[in-house]
Scaffold this motif. Structure first.
Motif, short mmCIF file in Angstrom:
data_model
loop_
_atom_site.label_atom_id
_atom_site.label_comp_id
_atom_site.label_asym_id
_atom_site.label_seq_id
_atom_site.Cartn_x
_atom_site.Cartn_y
_atom_site.Cartn_z
N UNK A 75 0.83 -1.20 0.00
CA UNK A 75 0.00 0.00 0.00
C UNK A 75 0.87 1.26 0.00
N UNK A 76 1.97 1.23 0.75
CA UNK A 76 2.87 2.38 0.81
C UNK A 76 3.44 2.69 -0.57
N UNK A 77 3.89 1.66 -1.26
CA UNK A 77 4.45 1.88 -2.60
C UNK A 77 3.40 2.47 -3.52
N UNK A 78 2.17 1.99 -3.40
CA UNK A 78 1.11 2.49 -4.28
C UNK A 78 0.81 3.96 -4.00
N UNK A 79 0.71 4.36 -2.73
CA UNK A 79 0.37 5.75 -2.41
C UNK A 79 1.51 6.69 -2.78
N UNK A 80 2.75 6.22 -2.64
CA UNK A 80 3.89 7.05 -3.04
C UNK A 80 3.88 7.28 -4.54
N UNK A 81 3.63 6.20 -5.30
CA UNK A 81 3.61 6.32 -6.76
C UNK A 81 2.43 7.16 -7.25
N UNK A 82 1.40 7.27 -6.43
CA UNK A 82 0.20 8.00 -6.84
C UNK A 82 0.26 9.49 -6.48
N UNK A 83 1.26 9.88 -5.69
CA UNK A 83 1.30 11.24 -5.17
C UNK A 83 2.16 12.16 -6.03
N UNK A 84 1.63 13.33 -6.32
CA UNK A 84 2.39 14.40 -6.97
C UNK A 84 2.92 15.31 -5.87
N UNK A 117 10.14 6.53 2.70
CA UNK A 117 9.15 5.68 2.03
C UNK A 117 9.70 5.38 0.64
N UNK A 118 10.41 4.28 0.52
CA UNK A 118 11.10 3.90 -0.72
C UNK A 118 12.06 5.01 -1.13
N UNK A 119 11.88 5.66 -2.26
CA UNK A 119 12.84 6.69 -2.70
C UNK A 119 12.51 8.08 -2.16
N UNK A 120 11.47 8.18 -1.36
CA UNK A 120 11.05 9.49 -0.85
C UNK A 120 11.39 9.62 0.63
N UNK A 121 12.04 10.73 0.99
CA UNK A 121 12.37 11.01 2.38
C UNK A 121 11.80 12.36 2.78
#
Length: 425
Positions: free
Chosen positions: A371-380, A416-420
């Motif tokens: 779910x975390x990966x999905x929300x990160x990929x969905x966020x601008x 969160x993956x590549x986002x800090x």
């Protein structure tokens, strides 16, 4: 070589991503959001093909991946869903989860299908996120990932009758006499190194399949001799014919032989110990067999098991045995595959995955999960409204609460993956 097992990796297709788009038309300066949804990813589906006899093809190709769904487009265009990946297997294939050993599907009939890995759902386009206060949503949802897993394929012979017994008691000879099968026959142990199948005809339009199971010895359930590799082939049979050398040519006692083989079946799988049996007392053409035959018959029939005196070498008693077997098969129900400790077929249901997991490394709070990966990929992250949606989603799913319970402080780094980002209450 007879290939009867294989381990392969399967992955269903990912869902397509939702689209961020706004209506553009002459004389309409500020059109509303019209981003379409992503298409569904393809499933991984297994289907029974009668033209396939072994699992040999899976020895050379071990990874199978279905196509992903198409991303959504402008003007409310939904992405095309991907076609399912269809994998053909022979009749009698059991599909198990490699990690747990649980049965996912038991494929026996031509055309029977089972979807073992489900494709991901397509993501929602930005048209779905428009509200009275958020009229220009500059974000969309990414598609769900497709399921993936390692699976074990096992080919279990679809024979209604299994011939069991010690090596060199005449099983292959019997099969060659009652059917058109031509198994290798010789006077030494383990002549049969793979199961042989034969079709026995007992009249017009009436026949059954019989399997010569490789010889068992004491300790077979522990893998001694040809034990574990082939014992599984008797699991599907409706009826077992237990062949015993009643002449005791190799110095063993017939009653002891009978008990040892049944104990091996019981130790391998208790279900097999309950399978109906009849006994064929073989090699009665040898003069020394008569006295032992009478003693053996009294003992075994005293246990409620019918004994047929036969001679495979001279074809004596085989017709009577086969006609009796045919009649018994008409009375017996079809066999349901079971594990030793199971209650029958396990129905495949996807396991619910945790939405996230948190660990701390070198003072950094790392949050990961599907779910975390999905929300990160969905966020601008360059759009204020998208960031607001992201923060509300983290809080509503309990991520913020979990971080606080783990002792996070103001200014600590969250990854969160590549986002800090720095944690702010």
């Amino acid at each position: 070589m007879f290939i009867d097992s294989a381990k392969i990796f399967i992955k269903a297709g990912n869902g397509g991503n939702g689209c961020v788009s706004f209506h553009r038309e002459k004389y309409i300066a500020k059109g509303g959001p019209d981003g379409g949804d992503g298409g569904r990813g393809g499933d991984v589906v297994f289907i029974v093909d009668e033209g396939i006899r072994t699992l040999a093809d899976f020895k050379y190709k071990r990874k199978y991946t279905a196509d992903s769904g198409q991303n959504g487009g402008a003007a409310n265009c939904t992405g095309r869903s991907a076609q399912d990946l269809v994998i053909k297997v022979p009749p009698g294939t059991v599909i198990k989860d490699s990690e747990t050993g649980g049965v996912l599907a038991d494929l026996t009939v031509a055309g029977q299908m089972a979807a073992i890995a489900k494709g991901g759902k397509g993501g929602a386009g930005n048209q779905h996120f428009a509200t009275s206060t958020r009229q220009i949503p500059n974000f969309a949802k990414s598609g769900d990932p497709g399921e993936e897993r390692w699976v074990l394929l096992e080919l279990k012979l679809l024979a209604e009758v299994g011939l069991i017994g010690y090596p060199n008691v005449g099983k292959s000879t019997i099969l060659s006499m009652v059917s058109a099968a031509r198994p290798k026959i010789a006077n030494y142990h383990f002549t049969t190194i793979e199961p042989n199948l034969g079709v026995v005809s007992v009249g017009r339009e009436k026949s059954f399949v019989i399997a010569d199971i490789p010889g068992l010895i004491e300790g077979a359930h522990q893998g001694v001799g040809l034990g574990h590799e082939f014992l599984k082939h008797v699991e599907r049979t409706k009826l077992l014919i237990h062949i015993v050398d009643v002449a005791a040519i190799e110095g063993r006692e017939p009653i002891s032989d009978f008990d040892v083989i049944n104990e091996e079946l019981k130790l391998y799988n208790p279900v097999l110990a309950e399978r109906p049996q009849i006994v064929a007392a073989n090699k009665t053409d040898i003069p020394e067999a008569e006295e032992r035959l009478q003693k053996f018959t009294r003992e075994i029939e005293g246990r409620g098991i019918k004994v047929f005196p036969i001679s495979a070498a001279t074809n004596k008693g085989l017709d009577e045995l086969m006609f009796y077997v045919s009649g018994r098969l008409d009375e017996l129900p079809d066999t349901v595959l079971q594990d030793a400790a199971g209650d029958g077929m396990v129905v495949y249901t996807p396991q619910e995955q945790k939405p996230f997991e948190i660990r701390v490394e070198d003072g950094v709070f790392i949050v990961e999960g599907v779910w975390i990966k999905k929300i990160v990929n969905s966020t601008n992250f360059n759009d204020y409204e998208s960031m607001q949606y992201f923060q509300r989603a983290l809080r509503s799913r309990g991520v913020i609460e979990s971080l606080e319970s783990m002792g996070i402080n103001e200014g600590d780094t969250v990854k969160l993956y590549d986002t800090e980002f720095d944690f702010v209450r």
